[in-house]
Write a protein that holds these residues in place. Structure first.
Motif, mmCIF file in Angstrom:
data_model
loop_
_atom_site.group_PDB
_atom_site.id
_atom_site.type_symbol
_atom_site.label_atom_id
_atom_site.label_comp_id
_atom_site.label_asym_id
_atom_site.label_seq_id
_atom_site.Cartn_x
_atom_site.Cartn_y
_atom_site.Cartn_z
ATOM 1 N N VAL A 56 -2.957 1.463 6.373
ATOM 2 C CA VAL A 56 -3.228 2.659 7.178
ATOM 3 C C VAL A 56 -4.710 2.967 7.255
ATOM 4 O O VAL A 56 -5.140 3.752 8.110
ATOM 5 C CB VAL A 56 -2.455 3.880 6.632
ATOM 6 N N THR A 57 -5.509 2.378 6.382
ATOM 7 C CA THR A 57 -6.963 2.557 6.421
ATOM 8 C C THR A 57 -7.623 1.215 6.121
ATOM 9 O O THR A 57 -6.993 0.287 5.603
ATOM 10 C CB THR A 57 -7.444 3.582 5.373
ATOM 11 N N ALA A 58 -8.920 1.141 6.420
ATOM 12 C CA ALA A 58 -9.665 -0.085 6.123
ATOM 13 C C ALA A 58 -9.702 -0.354 4.624
ATOM 14 O O ALA A 58 -9.596 -1.507 4.179
ATOM 15 C CB ALA A 58 -11.088 0.028 6.679
ATOM 16 N N GLU A 59 -9.842 0.712 3.823
ATOM 17 C CA GLU A 59 -9.866 0.544 2.370
ATOM 18 C C GLU A 59 -8.540 0.007 1.860
ATOM 19 O O GLU A 59 -8.495 -0.882 0.997
ATOM 20 C CB GLU A 59 -10.191 1.885 1.696
ATOM 21 N N HIS A 60 -7.456 0.542 2.389
ATOM 22 C CA HIS A 60 -6.110 0.072 2.040
ATOM 23 C C HIS A 60 -5.986 -1.416 2.360
ATOM 24 O O HIS A 60 -5.493 -2.209 1.553
ATOM 25 C CB HIS A 60 -5.084 0.896 2.821
ATOM 26 N N GLY A 61 -6.455 -1.794 3.544
ATOM 27 C CA GLY A 61 -6.374 -3.190 3.952
ATOM 28 C C GLY A 61 -7.167 -4.117 3.058
ATOM 29 O O GLY A 61 -6.717 -5.223 2.730
ATOM 30 N N ARG A 62 -8.362 -3.683 2.642
ATOM 31 C CA ARG A 62 -9.175 -4.521 1.766
ATOM 32 C C ARG A 62 -8.493 -4.748 0.412
ATOM 33 O O ARG A 62 -8.537 -5.843 -0.149
ATOM 34 C CB ARG A 62 -10.558 -3.894 1.565
ATOM 35 N N VAL A 108 7.496 -8.946 4.794
ATOM 36 C CA VAL A 108 6.723 -7.914 5.482
ATOM 37 C C VAL A 108 6.791 -6.651 4.648
ATOM 38 O O VAL A 108 7.883 -6.155 4.351
ATOM 39 C CB VAL A 108 7.280 -7.634 6.893
ATOM 40 N N VAL A 109 5.634 -6.141 4.252
ATOM 41 C CA VAL A 109 5.571 -4.892 3.505
ATOM 42 C C VAL A 109 5.240 -3.785 4.507
ATOM 43 O O VAL A 109 4.108 -3.660 4.958
ATOM 44 C CB VAL A 109 4.507 -4.949 2.393
ATOM 45 N N GLY A 110 6.257 -3.012 4.856
ATOM 46 C CA GLY A 110 6.083 -1.980 5.871
ATOM 47 C C GLY A 110 5.800 -0.602 5.308
ATOM 48 O O GLY A 110 5.907 0.388 6.027
ATOM 49 N N ILE A 111 5.446 -0.528 4.037
ATOM 50 C CA ILE A 111 5.201 0.764 3.385
ATOM 51 C C ILE A 111 3.790 1.237 3.703
ATOM 52 O O ILE A 111 2.823 0.511 3.466
ATOM 53 C CB ILE A 111 5.370 0.641 1.860
ATOM 54 N N GLY A 112 3.674 2.447 4.244
ATOM 55 C CA GLY A 112 2.349 2.975 4.549
ATOM 56 C C GLY A 112 2.105 4.349 3.964
ATOM 57 O O GLY A 112 0.962 4.765 3.792
ATOM 58 N N SER A 113 3.172 5.049 3.636
ATOM 59 C CA SER A 113 3.043 6.429 3.170
ATOM 60 C C SER A 113 2.548 6.516 1.730
ATOM 61 O O SER A 113 1.994 7.535 1.315
ATOM 62 C CB SER A 113 4.387 7.160 3.290
ATOM 63 N N SER A 114 2.728 5.462 0.957
ATOM 64 C CA SER A 114 2.310 5.454 -0.441
ATOM 65 C C SER A 114 1.439 4.238 -0.701
ATOM 66 O O SER A 114 1.920 3.093 -0.672
ATOM 67 C CB SER A 114 3.523 5.432 -1.380
#
Length: 225
Positions: free
Chosen positions: A110-116, A80-86
């Motif tokens: 944290v955003t749709a772009e991040h998820g893609r 599980v990669v729980g990093i969201g701040s960077s």
């Protein structure tokens, strides 16, 4: 000639949790409490000190593939990669796990772009905890729903108080499935165990009902008096 019968070592069923922010720490603590084999990885000294003694924990920079190798990341069946701040750290860690061949990678976005981006580099599951929580709370505060779970696309399960037309009647009598297109899964009465619904199940005003159906249909049903 190479030995073709030689097999790769089997991966452990444990879970590697990288990043101990609110999301990652909640997952790691819960898994540990449930008796799962979990190892938390955190680079920040403050967070390491906070969870030291509470979790199986190592301090390491997971953006460095050599660090992951040294802590035995290759042996875990799930990460599980729980990093969201960077964004950079999140992508690097996920890419490192993909390179290690981790069978199941769950990554926070944290955003749709991040998820893609995470999906394109090989994350098997991408979750949006802030967005999902916000949408869930919006449904709860906008009507009479007491709990809300989106199962898939627009199919949801909700916990709610029964509308007046169900109170004192059996499910066969109120016939809400035919009339409103919702399915009552079960009923919870005060002081009694949860029971799965049958046509003969009688619903009281003080009961909770668990109902499934399409989102828009349940929104209308939950708003009935």
């Amino acid at each position: 000639m190479a030995d073709r019968t030689k097999k790769e070592p089997e991966r452990d069923a444990g879970v590697l949790v990288i990043g101990l922010g609110r999301f990652g720490s909640a997952i790691a603590v819960t898994l540990d409490r449930l008796g799962q084999d979990v190892l938390a990885v955190e680079h920040d000294e403050t967070k390491v000190a906070q969870y030291s003694g509470r979790l199986p924990l190592v301090q390491a920079d997971a953006t460095n593939p050599e660090a992951l190798e040294q802590l035995g990341a290759r042996d875990f069946g799930m990460a599980v990669v729980g990093i969201g701040s960077s964004l950079e750290a999140s992508v690097l860690v996920t890419a490192n796990l993909v390179d290690l061949g981790t069978p199941q990678i769950w990554a926070k976005a944290v955003t749709a772009e991040h998820g893609r981006i995470l999906q394109r580099i090989g994350a098997h599951h991408v979750v949006y905890p802030e967005s999902d929580a916000g949408a869930r709370v919006a449904h709860l505060v906008s009507g009479k729903m007491l709990d809300y779970i989106q199962v898939e696309d627009d199919f949801v399960i909700v916990k709610m108080r029964p509308p007046m037309e169900m109170q004192g009647f059996t499910l066969a009598q109120s016939d809400v499935r035919r009339r409103y297109g919702v399915t009552v899964i079960g009923v919870k009465s005060s002081g009694r165990e949860f029971v799965y619904a049958t046509p003969e199940t009688r619903v009281a005003a003080s009961d909770f009902i668990v109902v499934s159906g399409h989102e828009d249909v349940l929104e209308r049903f939950s708003s009935r008096p």
